[in-house]
Motif scaffolding. Sequence first.
Motif, short mmCIF file in Angstrom:
data_model
loop_
_atom_site.label_atom_id
_atom_site.label_comp_id
_atom_site.label_asym_id
_atom_site.label_seq_id
_atom_site.Cartn_x
_atom_site.Cartn_y
_atom_site.Cartn_z
N SER A 236 53.05 44.95 43.04
CA SER A 236 54.15 44.99 44.01
C SER A 236 53.71 44.33 45.32
O SER A 236 52.52 44.09 45.53
CB SER A 236 54.55 46.44 44.27
OG SER A 236 53.51 47.08 44.99
N GLU A 237 54.69 44.08 46.19
CA GLU A 237 54.36 43.50 47.51
C GLU A 237 53.38 44.41 48.26
O GLU A 237 52.46 43.93 48.91
CB GLU A 237 55.64 43.32 48.34
CG GLU A 237 56.58 42.23 47.81
CD GLU A 237 55.92 40.86 47.77
OE1 GLU A 237 55.13 40.55 48.68
OE2 GLU A 237 56.17 40.11 46.79
N ASP A 238 53.63 45.71 48.17
CA ASP A 238 52.75 46.67 48.86
C ASP A 238 51.32 46.61 48.29
O ASP A 238 50.35 46.63 49.05
CB ASP A 238 53.28 48.10 48.71
CG ASP A 238 54.51 48.34 49.57
OD1 ASP A 238 54.85 47.44 50.37
OD2 ASP A 238 55.13 49.41 49.43
N ASP A 239 51.22 46.54 46.96
CA ASP A 239 49.90 46.44 46.32
C ASP A 239 49.16 45.21 46.84
O ASP A 239 47.96 45.25 47.14
CB ASP A 239 50.02 46.23 44.79
CG ASP A 239 50.61 47.44 44.08
OD1 ASP A 239 50.58 48.53 44.65
OD2 ASP A 239 51.11 47.26 42.95
N LEU A 240 49.90 44.09 46.93
CA LEU A 240 49.27 42.83 47.33
C LEU A 240 48.85 42.86 48.79
O LEU A 240 47.76 42.40 49.14
CB LEU A 240 50.24 41.66 47.08
CG LEU A 240 50.50 41.37 45.60
CD1 LEU A 240 51.56 40.30 45.43
CD2 LEU A 240 49.21 40.94 44.90
N LYS A 244 44.99 42.42 50.06
CA LYS A 244 44.56 41.41 51.04
C LYS A 244 43.84 42.06 52.22
O LYS A 244 42.82 41.56 52.70
CB LYS A 244 45.77 40.62 51.55
CG LYS A 244 46.26 39.59 50.55
CD LYS A 244 47.46 38.84 51.09
CE LYS A 244 48.14 38.08 49.95
NZ LYS A 244 49.53 37.78 50.22
N GLU A 245 44.39 43.18 52.66
CA GLU A 245 43.78 43.89 53.79
C GLU A 245 42.37 44.37 53.42
O GLU A 245 41.44 44.29 54.22
CB GLU A 245 44.65 45.10 54.12
CG GLU A 245 44.93 45.28 55.59
CD GLU A 245 45.77 46.51 55.85
OE1 GLU A 245 45.33 47.35 56.65
OE2 GLU A 245 46.84 46.65 55.22
N GLN A 246 42.24 44.88 52.20
CA GLN A 246 40.93 45.39 51.75
C GLN A 246 39.90 44.25 51.70
O GLN A 246 38.77 44.42 52.15
CB GLN A 246 41.05 46.04 50.37
CG GLN A 246 41.79 47.37 50.41
CD GLN A 246 42.03 47.93 49.02
OE1 GLN A 246 42.29 47.19 48.08
NE2 GLN A 246 41.95 49.24 48.88
N ALA A 276 40.71 44.61 44.02
CA ALA A 276 41.69 43.92 44.87
C ALA A 276 41.78 42.44 44.50
O ALA A 276 42.87 41.89 44.37
CB ALA A 276 41.31 44.09 46.35
N ARG A 277 40.63 41.81 44.31
CA ARG A 277 40.63 40.38 43.95
C ARG A 277 41.27 40.17 42.58
O ARG A 277 41.96 39.17 42.35
CB ARG A 277 39.20 39.83 43.92
CG ARG A 277 38.58 39.62 45.29
CD ARG A 277 37.32 38.75 45.15
NE ARG A 277 36.38 38.98 46.23
CZ ARG A 277 36.51 38.50 47.46
NH1 ARG A 277 37.55 37.76 47.77
NH2 ARG A 277 35.60 38.76 48.38
N ARG A 278 41.06 41.09 41.67
CA ARG A 278 41.65 40.98 40.33
C ARG A 278 43.18 41.07 40.43
O ARG A 278 43.91 40.34 39.76
CB ARG A 278 41.09 42.09 39.43
CG ARG A 278 41.46 41.92 37.97
CD ARG A 278 40.56 42.74 37.09
NE ARG A 278 40.67 44.15 37.37
CZ ARG A 278 39.78 45.07 37.02
NH1 ARG A 278 38.69 44.71 36.38
NH2 ARG A 278 39.97 46.32 37.29
N LEU A 279 43.64 41.96 41.28
CA LEU A 279 45.08 42.12 41.48
C LEU A 279 45.68 40.83 42.06
O LEU A 279 46.74 40.36 41.61
CB LEU A 279 45.31 43.28 42.44
CG LEU A 279 46.72 43.84 42.50
CD1 LEU A 279 46.89 44.91 41.43
CD2 LEU A 279 46.99 44.44 43.87
N ALA A 283 48.44 38.34 40.33
CA ALA A 283 49.69 37.93 40.99
C ALA A 283 49.81 36.41 40.99
O ALA A 283 50.89 35.86 40.76
CB ALA A 283 49.75 38.48 42.41
N GLU A 284 48.69 35.74 41.23
CA GLU A 284 48.71 34.26 41.21
C GLU A 284 49.04 33.74 39.82
O GLU A 284 49.82 32.79 39.67
CB GLU A 284 47.33 33.73 41.61
CG GLU A 284 47.25 33.34 43.07
CD GLU A 284 45.84 32.89 43.45
OE1 GLU A 284 45.20 32.17 42.66
OE2 GLU A 284 45.39 33.29 44.54
#
Length: 294
Positions: A236-240, A244-246, A276-279, A283-284
């Motif tokens: 989701s947008e929130d997940d992404l 990114k923040e992490q 986080a990078r895997r997520l 998404a990409e």
Amino acid sequence: MEKNAHPYRSVLYMPGSKERALEKAKTLAADALILDLEDAVAPSEKPAARELVAKAVEAGGYGRRKLIVRVNGLDTEWGVADLSRAAKAGPDAILLPKVESAADIHRVTDHLADHGAPASTRVWAMMETPRGILNAAEIAAAHPLLEGFVLGTNDLVKDLGAAHTPDRTPILTSLSLCLLAARAEGLVCVDGVYNAFKDDEGLREQCIQGRDMGFDGKTLIHPAQLAVTNETFAPSEDDLALAKEQVSAFEEAEKRGEGVAVVNGKIVENLHVVTARRLLARAEAIAALEAEAV
Ligand code: COA
Ligand code: MG
């Protein structure tokens, strides 16, 4: 998981005997299609379906969608002929039903080698019998050509003598055993179907459960199930935003010579950054897939 960049959020079954469905699939938002020769096809229609599916694979036109042909079991009167014809057509993968041992996988990989199947054709296994589930680890490690597991939850519930309950408690152990085995060997793992194909809310709940357990996606029986499934299995947008923040908080911490950051009051260590990078990569991959023409 990492070695398979292609998303498998939505994996739609279609009867191999239905020319209209095979045609319609070219415009559907499925990440992968299972062209079925097994349970969705009546015995009298099996030879015609075999040819129809092989011709559809050969003609192509499915764009970004992965094509997976589900053959009949090799101990049935149709299985070996299905495998020979499908191997010649060269889909992305061949899906073997009711896999119970590494030897079952080897029968398929030996056959593919002997019949000159394209090197790109992989093997997938239906995990749907008690013996198969108990042998999940052995099956997952059977052969480098093995790429994924598909849970066959209807067969499993039948063989267990269990019930279809909303929370799926009766089959959670089986689902988890398959996930453990798949992740141990880096395989894709796709959840079983949701039978009530007009019940979007029930489907959404089951997608969330499967996603949170770790499945890559879900098998589907009807195009009406695609939207909910694609949405639920995409970050989701929130997940992404959080991912990114992490990543940036951790990179800043590293610059300061620290190995730990804090985001939203929660610790961020190297392992969280890997997730986080895997997520973000997932998404990409989804965005790239969706950007391709239908
Ligand atoms: N894949 C592709 N297209 C499908 C489809 C599928 N699984 N299921 C339905 N469609 C198409 C129909 O061909 C129809 O197309 P059209 O509008 O161009 O005629 C459209 O979607 C609407 O179909 P609908 O009338 O709502 O469904 P139905 O009553 O014809 O069929 C099922 C319902 C469940 C029988 C059908 O969806 C099906 O056969 N699903 C796959 C079952 C299967 O493969 N099972 C094996 C593994 S569990
Ligand atoms: Mg089955």
